[in-house]
Design an enzyme around this catalytic site. Sequence first.
Site, PDB file in Angstrom:
ATOM      1  N   HIS A 197      24.273 -69.979  -1.334  1.00  0.00           N
ATOM      2  CA  HIS A 197      22.809 -70.120  -1.312  1.00  0.00           C
ATOM      3  C   HIS A 197      22.423 -71.575  -1.603  1.00  0.00           C
ATOM      4  O   HIS A 197      21.625 -72.178  -0.874  1.00  0.00           O
ATOM      5  CB  HIS A 197      22.194 -69.172  -2.356  1.00  0.00           C
ATOM      6  CG  HIS A 197      20.714 -69.333  -2.525  1.00  0.00           C
ATOM      7  ND1 HIS A 197      19.805 -68.497  -1.903  1.00  0.00           N
ATOM      8  CD2 HIS A 197      19.982 -70.216  -3.236  1.00  0.00           C
ATOM      9  CE1 HIS A 197      18.577 -68.870  -2.228  1.00  0.00           C
ATOM     10  NE2 HIS A 197      18.659 -69.916  -3.044  1.00  0.00           N
ATOM     11  N   GLU A 198      23.020 -72.133  -2.652  1.00  0.00           N
ATOM     12  CA  GLU A 198      22.663 -73.509  -3.038  1.00  0.00           C
ATOM     13  C   GLU A 198      22.991 -74.499  -1.916  1.00  0.00           C
ATOM     14  O   GLU A 198      22.224 -75.413  -1.649  1.00  0.00           O
ATOM     15  CB  GLU A 198      23.391 -73.921  -4.323  1.00  0.00           C
ATOM     16  CG  GLU A 198      22.987 -73.123  -5.547  1.00  0.00           C
ATOM     17  CD  GLU A 198      21.488 -73.020  -5.723  1.00  0.00           C
ATOM     18  OE1 GLU A 198      20.761 -74.005  -5.478  1.00  0.00           O
ATOM     19  OE2 GLU A 198      21.007 -71.922  -6.098  1.00  0.00           O
ATOM     20  N   HIS A 251      20.400 -74.955   0.544  1.00  0.00           N
ATOM     21  CA  HIS A 251      19.401 -75.958   0.149  1.00  0.00           C
ATOM     22  C   HIS A 251      19.946 -77.366   0.370  1.00  0.00           C
ATOM     23  O   HIS A 251      19.239 -78.249   0.864  1.00  0.00           O
ATOM     24  CB  HIS A 251      19.047 -75.808  -1.335  1.00  0.00           C
ATOM     25  CG  HIS A 251      18.274 -74.552  -1.661  1.00  0.00           C
ATOM     26  ND1 HIS A 251      17.206 -74.125  -0.914  1.00  0.00           N
ATOM     27  CD2 HIS A 251      18.405 -73.654  -2.680  1.00  0.00           C
ATOM     28  CE1 HIS A 251      16.713 -73.011  -1.452  1.00  0.00           C
ATOM     29  NE2 HIS A 251      17.429 -72.697  -2.512  1.00  0.00           N
ATOM     30  N   HIS A 276      13.615 -71.364   1.280  1.00  0.00           N
ATOM     31  CA  HIS A 276      13.790 -69.941   1.004  1.00  0.00           C
ATOM     32  C   HIS A 276      13.287 -69.084   2.159  1.00  0.00           C
ATOM     33  O   HIS A 276      12.453 -69.510   2.955  1.00  0.00           O
ATOM     34  CB  HIS A 276      13.058 -69.556  -0.283  1.00  0.00           C
ATOM     35  CG  HIS A 276      13.842 -69.955  -1.493  1.00  0.00           C
ATOM     36  ND1 HIS A 276      13.284 -70.318  -2.688  1.00  0.00           N
ATOM     37  CD2 HIS A 276      15.190 -70.043  -1.683  1.00  0.00           C
ATOM     38  CE1 HIS A 276      14.229 -70.610  -3.555  1.00  0.00           C
ATOM     39  NE2 HIS A 276      15.396 -70.464  -2.963  1.00  0.00           N
TER      40      HIS A 276
HETATM   41  S1  SRS Z   1      17.418 -71.510  -6.557  1.00  0.00           S
HETATM   42  N1  SRS Z   1      18.303 -72.449  -5.974  1.00  0.00           N
HETATM   43  N2  SRS Z   1      16.687 -70.823  -5.528  1.00  0.00           N
HETATM   44  C1  SRS Z   1      18.314 -70.449  -7.607  1.00  0.00           C
HETATM   45  C2  SRS Z   1      18.384 -69.004  -7.275  1.00  0.00           C
HETATM   46  C3  SRS Z   1      18.093 -68.284  -8.602  1.00  0.00           C
HETATM   47  O1  SRS Z   1      18.642 -68.621  -9.630  1.00  0.00           O
HETATM   48  N3  SRS Z   1      17.211 -67.294  -8.533  1.00  0.00           N
HETATM   49  C4  SRS Z   1      16.803 -66.574  -9.717  1.00  0.00           C
HETATM   50  C5  SRS Z   1      17.682 -65.372  -9.894  1.00  0.00           C
HETATM   51  O2  SRS Z   1      17.916 -64.619  -8.962  1.00  0.00           O
HETATM   52  N4  SRS Z   1      18.200 -65.124 -11.086  1.00  0.00           N
HETATM   53  C6  SRS Z   1      18.968 -63.975 -11.412  1.00  0.00           C
HETATM   54  C7  SRS Z   1      18.954 -63.652 -12.852  1.00  0.00           C
HETATM   55  C8  SRS Z   1      17.569 -63.390 -13.483  1.00  0.00           C
HETATM   56  C9  SRS Z   1      16.766 -62.259 -12.899  1.00  0.00           C
HETATM   57  C10 SRS Z   1      15.370 -62.152 -13.480  1.00  0.00           C
HETATM   58  C11 SRS Z   1      14.222 -62.439 -12.539  1.00  0.00           C
HETATM   59  N5  SRS Z   1      14.300 -63.778 -12.052  1.00  0.00           N
HETATM   60  C12 SRS Z   1      19.792 -68.721  -6.764  1.00  0.00           C
HETATM   61  C13 SRS Z   1      20.020 -67.310  -6.292  1.00  0.00           C
HETATM   62  C14 SRS Z   1      19.162 -66.936  -5.131  1.00  0.00           C
HETATM   63  C15 SRS Z   1      21.453 -67.137  -5.890  1.00  0.00           C
HETATM   64  C16 SRS Z   1      15.338 -66.201  -9.568  1.00  0.00           C
HETATM   65  C17 SRS Z   1      14.826 -65.445 -10.744  1.00  0.00           C
HETATM   66  C18 SRS Z   1      14.816 -64.075 -10.838  1.00  0.00           C
HETATM   67  C19 SRS Z   1      14.314 -66.001 -11.937  1.00  0.00           C
HETATM   68  C20 SRS Z   1      13.965 -64.913 -12.757  1.00  0.00           C
HETATM   69  C21 SRS Z   1      14.117 -67.301 -12.384  1.00  0.00           C
HETATM   70  C22 SRS Z   1      13.423 -65.094 -14.030  1.00  0.00           C
HETATM   71  C23 SRS Z   1      13.580 -67.489 -13.664  1.00  0.00           C
HETATM   72  C24 SRS Z   1      13.220 -66.392 -14.463  1.00  0.00           C
HETATM   73  C25 SRS Z   1      16.388 -72.400  -7.583  1.00  0.00           C
HETATM   74 ZN    ZN Z   2      17.126 -71.030  -3.654  1.00  0.00          ZN
END
Ligand code: SRS
Ligand code: ZN
Length: 495
Positions: free
Chosen positions: A230-231, A234, A240
């Site tokens: 995913h990263e 980007h 997204h």
């Molecule tokens: S990014 N490159 N788009 C990172 C992305 C990511 O970290 N998304 C968060 C996520 O899925 N976190 C999972 C754990 C927490 C779940 C709680 C709800 N929540 C990468 C990923 C797509 C592989 C998004 C997110 C979900 C999140 C969050 C962020 C609560 C902050 C707080 C930046």
């Molecule tokens: Zn992302």
Amino acid sequence: MNYLSLPWPWALVFVLSYSSRMVAAVEQSSDQETEPHRRAAARDLTLATEYLRRYYGLQTEPSWRRKRSDSSLGNRLRDMQRFFGLNATGSLDSETLGVMKAPRCGVPDVLDYTDKSGSRWTKRIISYNIGRYTSDIPPATVDRLIDSALNVWGRVSPLTFVRSLSREADIMVDFAAREHGDSYPFDGPLGTLAHAFGPGEGTGGDAHFDDDELWTAGSHGFNLYLVAAHEFGHSLGLGHSTNPESLMYPTYKRQNQHNLLSREDVVKINILYGTRGILPYYYSKTSLSPYYNIWNLVPRYPLLMQDKCNPNLSFDAVTSVGDANMFFKDSYLWIKYDQQCETKEGPVRNFIPKIDSNIDAAYSVPQRSLVYLFKASKFWTMKGSQVRKKPKSIYKFGISKEVERLDAAVHVNDTGHTLLFVKDMYWSYNENRRAMVDSKPRYISEDFPGINASISAAVYKDGFIHFFVGPVVFKYNYVQKQVVSVGKANSWLGC
Ligand code: SRS
Ligand code: ZN
Ligand code: CA
Ligand code: ZN
């Protein structure tokens, strides 16, 4: 309910986007409760919408402008509830609100890719480097997962990813926690897992992974391969997607690791870089468009990319390094691992920034884990991936001062001698005594019958010296003093 007392544009968003069940839930409270409760309910709605927009791809446009019906708030809410193991009701109940509020305390903004998406690398060989590692997974596994994650995109585009041994790479991969030197400190366990910068100079392309997460190659924590893929989307310029099937969906989900990309992901990367076979106009030499001077638009790649299977290909220098061989040609380097079909390749400076072209000769002394690289009258030593800062003079070996450069060098493990080839002569250097065997050079043709030309490159392998003479390679048994076979030089690159 007076939605219009809410600040714009939320009033419109609420009226147009809320699922009937959610609105009903809020309306119920607002009909029966007093003004402070109504305001609290409205605040919860704002929070929920913002939360779902950020982390679950909720589109906050009016429904008639939305592309997909499944990106409605109710569906996104159910996604979120499933993720946390809550009842997937689609209603904004107190339990759901509790979860939404918890991780947001002190959580900084997720990097916003919307402005940056669409930028692209203007070359097709992209170097990467792995800086700090996580302690959750063995480093060799991290290497493999990062390589595989890049190749998720490499397989469906003309991009090639080469691992750089230096710290000057396009995509710098790093594991770090909290504040780590950019303006985007990580947030501790959970929340944001990683972030990456779109294509560009400096931090452009870099991917950082939150080392407060539990990283894994399997499924018990966060799968590094999935998140890295995913990263790197980007890093290559993708933003997204609102499609939950897409790798570029903004929220982590466990998924089939054999087929990470949705059709949308593939189309988007192909728009930026073309497909493996067909290049977009800005790469194409044969573009008929009168509007582009293609040579101005063609990036460095076509000039640098070497055709390893060109039958006339010869090497300037070849050396073993660990379980691989390095092949130098002008400013280009191939690294071929013994047991793998895959070859890493790219400009020499991507791997060894201190040296950018024209290595004349190279040899390795495996017992010392050292590689010696010769360029004109200087040589560098390389241990692992570290090239020692200052080059030394080749005259330290005891070569006479008339010699301006070497043609080739090879270390024969069995004898402990290194042979330094210059035109039709060679010098023999005793690595243990660190002195020349003879004070004068000897003729190649006298001591190596069958080798009657100046040598382009040489390498010792499996008890044989392999002499590269132009596009030909001679396998030489130095005990019996005879050539045992002749082949094409680039057969060593799998051609
Ligand atoms: S990014 N490159 N788009 C990172 C992305 C990511 O970290 N998304 C968060 C996520 O899925 N976190 C999972 C754990 C927490 C779940 C709680 C709800 N929540 C990468 C990923 C797509 C592989 C998004 C997110 C979900 C999140 C969050 C962020 C609560 C902050 C707080 C930046
Ligand atoms: Zn992302
Ligand atoms: Ca985190
Ligand atoms: Zn960062």
